[in-house]
Design an enzyme around this catalytic site. Structure first.
Site: not given
Ligand code: UD1
Ligand code: MG
Length: 451
Positions: A18, A230
């Protein structure tokens, strides 16, 4: 008691689609510093505090930035994006070393304060298995909701899995956590992916900790600190929050700014005492300003050291490698790059000084240009102390102007000039009395309609 050790894992494997950019998300900058560098700067470091960064595939640039900022950081690649718990476990090898406290932070949450990590770690010392950073969201849509009973954290419910009633909860998960490092792997290995997204959710650690009969705790903070980035709009909003913070800190440190809202600082800008910054000045990274210096309006300053009582601008451009000595003056429309200007030297108007050394009290006249580039290489110009460079001179580098030497206006200097010499390069002026009038008369005559 010996200090507790820690491992901070920064999750930075996000795709950042995004952002609509070819640059990985966590490398976008706020106040002249990448988001990743901001996060790393806030994490506990030194002593028994280790850092690991989890990056996505093809993220060599993120690895490079992590190593640049924290040379001892371990880096891990999460090859498939299967959720936050899966990302954290990419750093299994580091976690297995069993630091006392395991801290988890997202690479796209750059405004986290250093002190927050200390607050998160405190309950672990008292036996908590997990602490979660929470905040009251103005709009909680999309965030994981914190389900609490009294002061006990029972579970985190992701937005997609929450009931209508749960969605009304405004206390949300910021994403930053601290875990008892010794039991972390036992907890993380029990996390499954049976949820609406089919991902391994780190947030499930809370209910697992509960099943193990261990306490989980919420530490609250304000929403500004935990902004996640984001989109470019969110990046711009975070920049504003950061700029306000930096301006306030500068004012509190004694910098005078009549319109602080028009001054843009870098995260690492430093100021001495009694510094004045006029409106509309932009600082890039790597700038220090010593006591009593004045930066006049519309100046752009990057990678420069500014000495005591120096005067810069208005409309000055200082580029990386500029070192201004005490009492120097760099005036309007002067550009300086990779050059040291010694004490008391002046370039008051319209000049370019690049790859140069200007000695003490030298005077650089208006329109002076150091011709430092021949299309292939850069060359140096050396200007001795007390030298006087007449206006509109071109100094063709490599070239040396001696101490106290005098360069006549309009000269093109291609050879070294000895100390105290005059160098002047100018074609002889021709003055022809009456020539202009004769020329005009002839032109006017020719223009008359022919009879
Ligand atoms: C996550 C939290 C949510 C919180 C929110 C705050 C979880 C399941 N949920 O949701 O409770 O309120 O952040 O912003 O943790 N990432 C990886 N690998 C992955 C998935 C994610 O490195 O496979 C990293 C992303 O780069 C990011 C972070 O983890 O920096 C959070 O991932 P994102 O997909 O943004 O989670 P949210 O849905 O925002
Ligand atoms: Mg997030």
């Amino acid at each position: 008691m010996t200090a507790r050790t820690s491992l901070t894992v920064v999750l930075a494997a996000g795709e950042g689609t995004r952002m609509r950019s070819s640059l990985p998300k966590v490398l976008h900058q706020i106040a002249g510093r990448s988001m990743l560098a901001h996060v790393l700067a806030a994490t506990p470091h030194g002593g028994g505090n280790a850092v690991a960064v989890v990056v996505g595939p093809d993220h060599q640039k993120v690895i490079d930035e992590a190593k640049r900022v924290s040379p001892n950081a371990a880096t891990f690649v999460q090859s498939e994006r299967l959720g936050t718990a899966h990302a954290l476990l990419a750093a299994r090898q580091a976690i297995a070393k069993g630091a006392d406290d395991l801290l988890i932070v997202f690479g796209d949450t750059p405004l986290i304060d250093e002190s927050t990590f200390a607050r998160l770690r405190a309950p672990l010392k008292d036996g908590a298995a997990l602490t979660v950073l929470g905040f009251r969201a103005k709009d909680p849509t999309g965030y994981g909701r914190l389900l609490v009973q009294g002061n006990k954290l029972i579970a985190i419910r992701e937005h997609g899995d929450a009931s209508e009633a749960e969605r009304k909860i405004t206390l949300c998960n910021a994403g930053v956590m601290a875990m008892d490092g010794k039991s972390a792997l036992k907890i993380l290995d029990r996390i499954g992916n049976g949820n609406s997204k089919g991902e391994y959710y780190l947030t499930d650690a809370v209910s697992i900790v509960g099943e193990l009969g261990r306490p989980a705790v919420v530490i609250e903070t304000n929403e500004d600190e935990v902004r996640g980035i984001n989109t470019k709009s969110q990046l711009a909003e975070a920049e504003q929050v950061m700029q306000d913070k930096l301006r306030k800190a500068a004012l509190e440190a004694g910098v005078t700014m009549t319109a602080p809202e028009t001054v843009f600082l870098a995260a690492d800008t430093t100021f001495g005492r009694d510094v004045t910054i006029e409106p509309f000045v932009v600082f890039g990274p790597g700038v220090s300003v010593a006591d009593g210096a004045v930066i006049h309006s519309f100046s752009n300053i990057v990678g420069a050291k500014i000495g005591k009582n120096a005067s810069v601008g208005p409309y000055a451009r200082l580029r990386p490698g500029t070192v201004l000595g005490d009492d120097t003056r760099i005036g309007n429309f002067v550009e300086v790059k990779a050059a040291s200007i010694d004490k008391g030297a002046k370039a008051n108007h319209l000049a370019y000084i690049g790859d140069s050394h200007v000695g003490e009290s030298a005077n650089i006249g208006a329109g002076t240009i150091t011709c430092n580039y021949d299309g292939f290489d850069k060359h140096r110009t050396e200007i001795g102390a007390g030298a006087f460079i007449g206006t509109n001179s071109s100094l063709v580098a490599p070239v040396k102007i001696g101490k106290g030497a005098y360069i006549g206006s309009g000269s093109v200097v291609t050879r070294d000039v000895p100390d105290d010499a005059l160098m002047v390069e100018r074609s002889e002026a021709a003055v022809r009395p009456g020539w202009a009038k004769k020329f005009r008369d002839m032109k006017l005559l020719n223009r008359k309609p022919k009879a």
